[in-house]
Every structure is written in C-alpha cells, then in structure tokens.
Scaffold this active site. Structure first.
Site, PDB file in Angstrom:
ATOM      1  N   LYS A  14     -14.278  12.254 -35.930  1.00 40.26           N
ATOM      2  CA  LYS A  14     -15.769  13.288 -34.927  1.00 40.26           C
ATOM      3  C   LYS A  14     -16.618  12.304 -36.312  1.00 40.26           C
ATOM      4  CE  LYS A  14     -16.108  17.162 -33.728  1.00 40.26           C
ATOM      5  NZ  LYS A  14     -16.342  18.618 -33.940  1.00 40.26           N
ATOM      6  N   HIS A 209     -14.128  33.883 -36.633  1.00 38.33           N
ATOM      7  CA  HIS A 209     -14.187  32.774 -37.083  1.00 38.33           C
ATOM      8  C   HIS A 209     -12.778  32.232 -35.947  1.00 38.33           C
ATOM      9  CE1 HIS A 209     -14.884  28.296 -36.619  1.00 38.33           C
ATOM     10  NE2 HIS A 209     -13.396  28.035 -36.508  1.00 38.33           N
ATOM     11  N   GLY A 211     -10.965  29.948 -32.908  1.00 39.12           N
ATOM     12  CA  GLY A 211     -10.837  29.966 -32.354  1.00 39.12           C
ATOM     13  C   GLY A 211      -9.572  28.873 -31.955  1.00 39.12           C
ATOM     14  N   ARG A 242       0.143  28.760 -35.354  1.00 37.37           N
ATOM     15  CA  ARG A 242       0.364  28.998 -36.478  1.00 37.37           C
ATOM     16  C   ARG A 242       0.219  30.197 -36.137  1.00 37.37           C
ATOM     17  NH1 ARG A 242      -5.048  27.137 -38.891  1.00 37.37           N
ATOM     18  NH2 ARG A 242      -5.024  24.753 -38.238  1.00 37.37           N
ATOM     19  N   ARG A 287      -7.131  30.627 -22.984  1.00 33.24           N
ATOM     20  CA  ARG A 287      -7.832  30.585 -21.027  1.00 33.24           C
ATOM     21  C   ARG A 287      -6.657  30.773 -20.631  1.00 33.24           C
ATOM     22  NH1 ARG A 287     -11.404  25.789 -22.441  1.00 33.24           N
ATOM     23  NH2 ARG A 287     -10.044  25.011 -24.030  1.00 33.24           N
ATOM     24  N   GLY A 335     -14.513  33.266 -29.750  1.00 34.83           N
ATOM     25  CA  GLY A 335     -15.131  34.649 -29.965  1.00 34.83           C
ATOM     26  C   GLY A 335     -16.002  33.894 -29.469  1.00 34.83           C
ATOM     27  N   GLU A 387     -20.876  23.272 -37.419  1.00 32.31           N
ATOM     28  CA  GLU A 387     -20.065  22.878 -38.542  1.00 32.31           C
ATOM     29  C   GLU A 387     -21.286  21.592 -38.983  1.00 32.31           C
ATOM     30  OE1 GLU A 387     -16.703  24.370 -36.938  1.00 32.31           O
ATOM     31  OE2 GLU A 387     -16.139  24.270 -39.380  1.00 32.31           O
TER      32      GLU A 387
HETATM   33  P1  AMP Z   1     -12.024  26.047 -31.549  1.00 30.79           P
HETATM   34  O1  AMP Z   1     -10.984  25.928 -32.197  1.00 30.79           O
HETATM   35  O2  AMP Z   1     -13.182  26.354 -32.347  1.00 30.79           O
HETATM   36  O3  AMP Z   1     -12.926  24.698 -30.673  1.00 30.79           O
HETATM   37  O4  AMP Z   1     -11.275  26.732 -30.165  1.00 30.79           O
HETATM   38  C1  AMP Z   1     -10.904  25.918 -29.159  1.00 30.79           C
HETATM   39  C2  AMP Z   1      -9.723  27.455 -28.046  1.00 30.79           C
HETATM   40  O5  AMP Z   1     -10.949  27.997 -27.685  1.00 30.79           O
HETATM   41  C3  AMP Z   1      -8.990  26.830 -27.506  1.00 30.79           C
HETATM   42  O6  AMP Z   1      -7.807  26.229 -27.650  1.00 30.79           O
HETATM   43  C4  AMP Z   1      -9.190  27.725 -25.579  1.00 30.79           C
HETATM   44  O7  AMP Z   1      -7.849  28.764 -26.583  1.00 30.79           O
HETATM   45  C5  AMP Z   1     -10.020  28.939 -27.171  1.00 30.79           C
HETATM   46  N1  AMP Z   1     -11.165  29.142 -25.678  1.00 30.79           N
HETATM   47  C6  AMP Z   1     -12.105  28.066 -25.138  1.00 30.79           C
HETATM   48  N2  AMP Z   1     -12.796  28.427 -24.288  1.00 30.79           N
HETATM   49  C7  AMP Z   1     -11.978  29.438 -23.764  1.00 30.79           C
HETATM   50  C8  AMP Z   1     -13.008  30.140 -22.620  1.00 30.79           C
HETATM   51  N3  AMP Z   1     -13.502  31.106 -22.360  1.00 30.79           N
HETATM   52  N4  AMP Z   1     -11.536  31.725 -22.875  1.00 30.79           N
HETATM   53  C9  AMP Z   1     -10.818  31.853 -23.748  1.00 30.79           C
HETATM   54  N5  AMP Z   1     -10.730  31.268 -24.941  1.00 30.79           N
HETATM   55  C10 AMP Z   1     -11.431  30.088 -24.819  1.00 30.79           C
END
Ligand code: AMP
Length: 402
Positions: A14, A209, A211, A242, A287, A335, A387
């Site tokens: 990336k 955090h 994600g 995990r 989601r 979040g 980040e």
């Molecule tokens: P990240 O690792 O920070 O990129 O977060 C990715 C994760 O955020 C995805 O696997 C989803 O589970 C979650 N996510 C993204 N958008 C939404 C949303 N609108 N509602 C709930 N979870 C979300």
C-alpha cells in the site's frame, strides 16, 4: 517535501505519496494486491481525480515498488516530474521489540532488530523488511524511516507489560506485552486532546481502535500506559477473526479436539475465531453481522453483545488504570462507522460518566466529532484515524532533524 509512505504486507504493498511542504496533502496513493500470485492487481488514484485500475504482472515487492515509482512519474497520471523529488520514504513496521521506541532512520542495525523480531511477528516483519529493501533498490540514496506499531506503547510501565510468568522469560526471551496499532493510538490520542482544546500532556484518553483487528489503549499525558494487544496482536478485544483474551488452557484443549500442531493452532486462533467464529455466518465483517442481527439472527446478536462487552470491560479497567478519564475516542472501520456498536458499548455506562447523544451518534461524517450528550461527565468522540499521515509526519520529523 515529497514523502512516500509504504505499508508492505505479505502479498500487498500500500502506498501514499504526500507533499509535506506547507499545507500537507496527499498527491497519490493506492495498493498493489496479490503480489506473486495469479491475478495481481493495482489501484492508483491521484489528487486530480484519476483512478487507474489494472491487472499487472508483479512477482515481488521490488517489482511492486518499481511499478509504484513508474506511476508516480507517469506523464499522464503521475504527480511528480522526477523520482528525485522523493526526499524520504516512511515505512510501517509492525514489531520493533524493546529496542525501538521511536521512529528511526533505517540502517543495518535497525534492519537487524526488525529481523530479530521475525519470530514474534512472523506475518508482518518479514514483508515489512522486504518493502524497505525494495525501496532501497528502487530509490537509491533516499532515506528510509521505520515507524513501528509497537513504538508508541514503549512508555508502558512494567506492571502493565509484564505477564504472570517466570521473570526470566521476560529477561532472556523478551516475552512481554508490546501492543500494536501504535501509530493510530498516537495519532488519535493527540487528535482527541486537540478536539478538547487541550495539550496532550493534560489529558487522559482511552482510544478504541476497532477495525478488522482491534485494540484499546490507555493514554495519560500523551504517553501510553496500557494497551490490550500483547506479545502479538492476538490478545485483547474480540476481533474480526482473532480470538482475543481467553484462558490459555483453551489452547491445548482445542489442539487436542481439532488435532492441530502449533502452526495449526496459531492459524486457528488468528484466522478462524473472533466474530467469524462467534457469529457463524461465514463473515467477519461487522456490517454483515449487524445486518443479520437486525434480521433477527440471535447468534449474531449474541456475538455483537460479546464483542461490545469485551470493549466495555477494557474501558472500565483502563479508567481504573488511569485514575479517571477525560475523553473516550472511537476510531478505525468499526469505531468510526458503526453507531450500533458504539451504542452497545456505552449502554448502561451512565454511572461511570458516559452519556451518549443518540442523534449525534447516528450522524455519519468523516470529521472528528463529539457524540456525547451535553451533560456527559466524560467526553465521547469519533476520531477518524490516519496512520499514513502520522507515518509521513514522523518521517518528516526524522529527516528534518538529520
Ligand atoms: P479497518 O480494519 O479499520 O479497515 O476496518 C475494517 C472493518 O470495519 C470491516 O471489516 C468492517 O467490519 C468494519 N466496518 C466498516 N464499515 C462499517 C459499518 N458501516 N458498520 C459496521 N462495521 C463497519
């Protein structure tokens, strides 16, 4: 000053190209995926609105970095006249062990430290180092700076980073809590202080955090006091795939039940557990799980409640660790985007000083913002993490010093 930020994974690279002079801005960015496997793809976007998507033949990280460099100076969609404009490259590196506590200019001894941590970060550190070596080959003479996920957490006191195991395992083998997502926790905790109109030195923050991976940290006066991930990113919150915290005896019990060796159980707890395992709908994406919950799937409701409860417990624990709290910040994919999850986490927490404003919580926005009610004793905020920008800023600081 042009700074390139590289995040090299096992099969992806990336990149983001920043102009850090004056008002900092992103010139271009993108991702090369499935490197070395069939169907390698590249996505490149620039600040003029061009979006290039292509199937490409890229066999390794060096070819990927070469391709990135060619796109950056492409006559049609490039953003630089020459690669000489790139003055520094900032690399996300996951594990710096105990030795690396700040961003550093990469030299042979830093590379040796990254290599020393291969055994505790086998999925991340080897490709991170490959990415650095690829940049050294493609951008000769350009300084490379390592920004380590573990660095921000290096201020944790021993009572937070030691485990209840014989001390020589720490002294001789460095088995301890390190913590990860440090770049995000650093950025978001600083932004949280700014949102309050305070200096980081004066503020107690808990950063959630959340994600695909998830971690929570307790930050006092700009310094991390504790964080939920441990020796590896497996500990702490329930994540996408995990398991997070559990009784260590589950390890050998599941090894027996599923007839797994150590590599098998490592992969199982990293890739088959968390929300993927709990919700039972063959998806780790919150989601999908929220959608199934709204459609009446009881197992998904239970999985979401379990996920939220773990976060709630950490918030309580970290309030005790900090001896109070000024602001709770939510960041990363879940979040920032899931009003449902934020509401579940904060349900029943009025007694601790948290009062959510439902309308504010339901607003979607890319801005850092408060979502607490006006009479909430503790402020609650959504703060988008960045980040890449943090890595670019830390890289700039290092090369400016030089
Ligand atoms: P990240 O690792 O920070 O990129 O977060 C990715 C994760 O955020 C995805 O696997 C989803 O589970 C979650 N996510 C993204 N958008 C939404 C949303 N609108 N509602 C709930 N979870 C979300």
């Amino acid at each position: 000053m042009i700074i390139l930020v590289i995040n090299a994974g096992s099969s992806s690279v990336k990149f983001t190209c920043f102009d850090m002079s004056g008002e900092k801005k992103v010139l271009a960015g993108g991702l090369i995926e499935r490197i070395g496997i069939e169907g390698t793809s590249m996505k490149y976007t620039n600040n003029k609105g061009d979006v290039i998507k292509a199937e490409v033949a890229v066999k390794d990280a060096q070819e990927a970095v070469k391709l990135i460099s060619e796109n950056l100076i492409d006559p049609k969609h490039g953003v630089l006249k020459s690669l000489d404009e790139v003055k520094a490259i900032g690399h996300r590196v996951v594990h710096g062990g105990e030795k690396i506590t700040d961003p550093v200019l990469i030299d042979d001894s830093v590379k040796a430290t990254i290599r020393d941590c291969f055994s505790i970060a086998p999925l991340h550190n080897p490709p991170n180092l490959t990415g650095i070596e690829a940049c050294e080959a493609v951008f000769p003479g350009v300084p490379n700076v390592g920004v380590f996920d573990t660095a921000f957490h290096s201020t944790m006191p021993p009572h937070a980073f030691l485990y209840g195991i014989p001390y020589d395992l720490y002294e001789e083998h460095k088995i301890r809590r390190y913590g990860f997502h440090g770049t995000s926790h650093a950025y978001v905790s600083r932004q949280a202080a700014a949102l309050l109109g305070s200096k980081p030195e004066d503020v107690k923050v808990i950063v959630c955090h959340l994600g695909n991976g998830g971690s929570i940290s307790a930050v006092d006066g700009g310094k991390c006091q504790d964080t939920s991930m441990g020796l590896t990113p497996l500990e702490g919150l329930i994540m996408g795939t995990r398991c997070g915290d559990m009784d260590p005896a589950i390890v050998w019990n599941v090894m027996n039940i599923k007839k797994l060796d150590t590599a098998g159980i490592d992969s199982f707890f990293n890739k088959k557990c968390g929300m993927l395992g709990l919700a039972g709908i063959n998806s780790s994406d919150l989601r999908d799980i929220e959608e199934a919950h709204l459609a009446g799937n009881k197992q998904c409701t239970q999985a979401l409640e379990t996920y939220a409860y773990r976060i709630k417990k950490y918030i309580g624990a970290y309030m005790a660790a900090l001896g109070g709290l000024d602001i709770l910040a939510f960041t990363a994919g879940v979040g920032e985007n899931s009003n449902t999850m934020r509401e579940m986490v904060l349900k029943g927490m009025a007694g601790l000083g948290f009062k959510l404003d439902k309308d504010k919580n339901d607003v979607r926005s890319p801005e850092a913002r408060f979502i607490n009610a006006s009479d909430s004793r503790i402020k609650i905020a959504v703060i988008p993490t960045d980040e890449e920008q943090e890595i670019a800023g830390q890289t700039l600081a290092i090369v400016s010093k030089k």
